[in-house]
Design a protein around this motif. Structure first.
Motif, short mmCIF file in Angstrom:
data_model
loop_
_atom_site.label_atom_id
_atom_site.label_comp_id
_atom_site.label_asym_id
_atom_site.label_seq_id
_atom_site.Cartn_x
_atom_site.Cartn_y
_atom_site.Cartn_z
N THR A 125 0.90 11.62 -3.20
CA THR A 125 0.33 12.97 -3.23
C THR A 125 0.99 13.76 -4.37
O THR A 125 2.11 13.47 -4.78
CB THR A 125 0.54 13.72 -1.91
N VAL A 165 -6.97 2.23 -6.60
CA VAL A 165 -6.72 3.50 -5.92
C VAL A 165 -7.99 4.06 -5.30
O VAL A 165 -9.09 3.78 -5.76
CB VAL A 165 -6.10 4.55 -6.87
N ARG A 166 -7.77 4.85 -4.26
CA ARG A 166 -8.82 5.67 -3.65
C ARG A 166 -8.31 7.10 -3.69
O ARG A 166 -7.18 7.37 -3.31
CB ARG A 166 -9.09 5.23 -2.22
N GLU A 185 3.66 2.15 2.83
CA GLU A 185 3.16 1.80 4.15
C GLU A 185 4.19 0.92 4.86
O GLU A 185 4.77 0.02 4.26
CB GLU A 185 1.84 1.04 4.03
N THR A 234 0.84 -1.19 0.00
CA THR A 234 0.00 0.00 0.00
C THR A 234 0.88 1.24 0.00
O THR A 234 1.86 1.32 0.76
CB THR A 234 -0.91 0.01 1.24
N TYR A 235 0.52 2.20 -0.84
CA TYR A 235 1.28 3.45 -0.98
C TYR A 235 0.35 4.64 -0.83
O TYR A 235 -0.82 4.58 -1.23
CB TYR A 235 1.96 3.51 -2.35
N LEU A 236 0.91 5.71 -0.29
CA LEU A 236 0.24 7.01 -0.25
C LEU A 236 0.95 7.88 -1.27
O LEU A 236 2.17 8.04 -1.21
CB LEU A 236 0.35 7.62 1.15
N GLU A 285 -3.06 0.46 -3.94
CA GLU A 285 -2.65 -0.93 -3.71
C GLU A 285 -1.91 -1.36 -4.97
O GLU A 285 -2.52 -1.51 -6.02
CB GLU A 285 -3.87 -1.81 -3.46
N ILE A 296 -4.55 6.60 -2.16
CA ILE A 296 -4.07 5.40 -1.50
C ILE A 296 -4.10 4.35 -2.60
O ILE A 296 -5.15 4.12 -3.21
CB ILE A 296 -4.92 5.00 -0.31
#
Length: 86
Positions: A7, A33-34, A85, A3-5, A50, A48
């Motif tokens: 921006t 993604v979200r 993450e 999982t990655y954030l 996956e 976010i």
């Protein structure tokens, strides 16, 4: 699957949020993604993500197709930040 954030800044938050380009670009890579936007109204947005294969993602992100998708969505590539993450 990791999982990655992610921006970055965009030209127009509403247009970016409504764009189908992320799903078109990331779907074939199995990336889900979200999407998030800054409630204070800045042009910073986030995802976010996956990502099942980070090497494939990195290869895609350096491609002309990724550059075209980011341009279409008004992404400022120089503001891209990717955090893993854990």
């Amino acid at each position: 699957m990791a999982t990655y954030l992610i921006t970055h800044e965009v030209d127009d938050v509403d247009a970016w949020m409504a764009s189908p380009k992320r799903k078109e670009a990331f779907g074939p890579l199995g990336i889900k993604v979200r999407e998030f936007s800054d409630p204070s109204g800045s042009n910073r947005v986030g995802l976010i993500a996956e990502i099942p294969d980070m090497a494939a993602f990195q290869e895609f992100m350096s491609s002309d197709a990724a550059a075209a998708a980011m341009k279409h969505d008004g992404v400022h590539p120089e503001t891209l930040l990717i955090l893993r993450e854990g």
